[in-house]
Design a protein around this motif. Structure first.
Motif, mmCIF file in Angstrom:
data_model
loop_
_atom_site.group_PDB
_atom_site.id
_atom_site.type_symbol
_atom_site.label_atom_id
_atom_site.label_comp_id
_atom_site.label_asym_id
_atom_site.label_seq_id
_atom_site.Cartn_x
_atom_site.Cartn_y
_atom_site.Cartn_z
ATOM 1 N N ALA A 176 0.800 -1.397 0.014
ATOM 2 C CA ALA A 176 -0.097 -0.674 0.061
ATOM 3 C C ALA A 176 1.123 1.203 -0.197
ATOM 4 N N ALA A 177 1.883 1.776 0.691
ATOM 5 C CA ALA A 177 2.776 2.518 0.704
ATOM 6 C C ALA A 177 3.528 2.285 -0.400
ATOM 7 N N ALA A 178 3.663 1.521 -1.235
ATOM 8 C CA ALA A 178 4.621 1.535 -2.159
ATOM 9 C C ALA A 178 3.267 2.091 -3.873
ATOM 10 N N ILE A 179 2.292 1.980 -3.311
ATOM 11 C CA ILE A 179 1.575 2.392 -4.556
ATOM 12 C C ILE A 179 1.634 4.188 -4.334
ATOM 13 N N ARG A 180 1.439 4.145 -2.937
ATOM 14 C CA ARG A 180 0.599 5.851 -2.584
ATOM 15 C C ARG A 180 2.588 6.637 -3.005
ATOM 16 N N ARG A 181 3.518 5.749 -3.019
ATOM 17 C CA ARG A 181 4.645 7.006 -3.373
ATOM 18 C C ARG A 181 4.759 6.224 -4.901
ATOM 19 N N GLY A 182 3.971 6.405 -5.696
ATOM 20 C CA GLY A 182 4.242 5.835 -6.828
ATOM 21 C C GLY A 182 5.497 5.065 -7.420
ATOM 22 N N GLU A 183 5.018 4.079 -6.911
ATOM 23 C CA GLU A 183 6.770 3.200 -6.748
ATOM 24 C C GLU A 183 6.194 1.695 -7.557
ATOM 25 N N LEU A 184 4.996 1.829 -7.391
ATOM 26 C CA LEU A 184 3.769 0.160 -7.596
ATOM 27 C C LEU A 184 2.614 1.287 -9.034
ATOM 28 N N ALA A 185 2.717 1.066 -10.373
ATOM 29 C CA ALA A 185 0.722 0.925 -10.302
ATOM 30 C C ALA A 185 -0.025 0.095 -10.315
ATOM 31 N N LEU A 186 -0.928 0.183 -10.076
ATOM 32 C CA LEU A 186 -2.131 -0.032 -10.458
ATOM 33 C C LEU A 186 -2.991 -0.706 -10.975
ATOM 34 N N LYS A 187 -3.493 -1.331 -11.421
ATOM 35 C CA LYS A 187 -4.868 -1.398 -12.354
ATOM 36 C C LYS A 187 -6.092 -2.321 -11.551
ATOM 37 N N ARG A 188 -6.875 -2.687 -11.809
ATOM 38 C CA ARG A 188 -7.956 -3.048 -10.707
ATOM 39 C C ARG A 188 -8.824 -3.866 -11.629
ATOM 40 N N GLN A 189 -8.908 -5.372 -11.991
ATOM 41 C CA GLN A 189 -9.559 -5.659 -13.143
ATOM 42 C C GLN A 189 -10.972 -6.162 -12.304
ATOM 43 N N ALA A 190 -11.665 -5.590 -13.655
ATOM 44 C CA ALA A 190 -13.215 -6.192 -13.783
ATOM 45 C C ALA A 190 -13.332 -7.833 -13.762
ATOM 46 N N PRO A 191 -14.127 -7.904 -12.872
ATOM 47 C CA PRO A 191 -14.399 -9.769 -12.606
ATOM 48 C C PRO A 191 -15.774 -9.929 -14.319
ATOM 49 N N SER A 192 -14.406 -11.494 -14.470
ATOM 50 C CA SER A 192 -15.123 -12.024 -16.042
ATOM 51 C C SER A 192 -16.407 -12.438 -15.507
ATOM 52 N N THR A 193 -17.428 -12.478 -15.803
ATOM 53 C CA THR A 193 -19.001 -13.433 -15.555
ATOM 54 C C THR A 193 -19.300 -13.734 -16.919
ATOM 55 N N PRO A 194 -19.851 -14.500 -17.564
ATOM 56 C CA PRO A 194 -20.647 -14.774 -18.295
ATOM 57 C C PRO A 194 -21.431 -13.982 -18.624
ATOM 58 N N PRO A 195 -21.722 -12.540 -19.544
ATOM 59 C CA PRO A 195 -23.458 -12.100 -19.931
ATOM 60 C C PRO A 195 -24.609 -12.428 -20.309
ATOM 61 N N SER A 196 -24.632 -13.795 -19.677
ATOM 62 C CA SER A 196 -25.862 -14.510 -20.359
ATOM 63 C C SER A 196 -26.915 -14.385 -18.397
ATOM 64 N N SER A 197 -25.751 -14.575 -18.141
ATOM 65 C CA SER A 197 -26.687 -13.621 -16.393
ATOM 66 C C SER A 197 -27.657 -13.244 -16.679
ATOM 67 N N PRO A 198 -29.060 -13.332 -16.319
ATOM 68 C CA PRO A 198 -30.068 -12.062 -15.931
ATOM 69 C C PRO A 198 -29.678 -11.066 -15.357
ATOM 70 N N SER A 199 -29.166 -10.964 -14.016
ATOM 71 C CA SER A 199 -28.722 -10.238 -12.947
ATOM 72 C C SER A 199 -28.204 -9.157 -13.941
ATOM 73 N N LEU A 200 -26.934 -9.590 -14.453
ATOM 74 C CA LEU A 200 -26.409 -7.946 -14.901
ATOM 75 C C LEU A 200 -26.873 -7.522 -15.902
ATOM 76 N N LEU A 201 -28.035 -7.453 -16.539
ATOM 77 C CA LEU A 201 -28.732 -7.014 -17.375
ATOM 78 C C LEU A 201 -28.694 -5.192 -16.929
#
Length: 110
Positions: free
Chosen positions: A68-93
């Motif tokens: 966490a400290a390395a991310i705040r200092r800019g030593e590590l770049a953070l990129k969040r990945q979206a969870p991969s779920t099938p698009p056919s699920s009706p709750s994701l419409l």
């Protein structure tokens, strides 16, 4: 959910992932046990070479104070990945499509 961490520092970095922060946040122990150590846990680690990105890092790594400290200092770049779920699920419409599929009873209709 997983994240991508990129080493933005000009040298190799290694982070110990202690049981008290990483494994607890992860919900499962990722420590190793080596013979001859009396059954003591040996923490796992995360090593990144200069400019290297590591994908699919468990989000629990962000709970490690050194990471966490390395991310705040800019030593590590953070990129969040979206969870991969099938698009056919009706709750994701989208809300507009989900509401169009639900039949609504009109007032006065029997």
């Amino acid at each position: 959910m997983s994240v991508t961490l990129t080493n933005a520092l000009g040298r190799l970095v290694t982070f110990l992932l202690p049981h008290e922060s990483y494994c607890v946040a992860r919900g499962a122990c990722a420590c190793g046990v080596q013979p001859g150590r009396g059954g003591r846990r040996l923490p796992s680690s995360l090593t990144l070479a200069t400019g290297v990105s590591r994908e699919d890092v468990h989000e629990a790594a962000l709970s490690v104070p050194a990471v966490a400290a390395a991310i705040r200092r800019g030593e590590l770049a953070l990129k969040r990945q979206a969870p991969s779920t099938p698009p056919s699920s009706p709750s994701l419409l989208p809300a507009s499509e989900a509401s169009a599929r639900v039949s609504r009873k009109k007032r006065g209709a029997s």
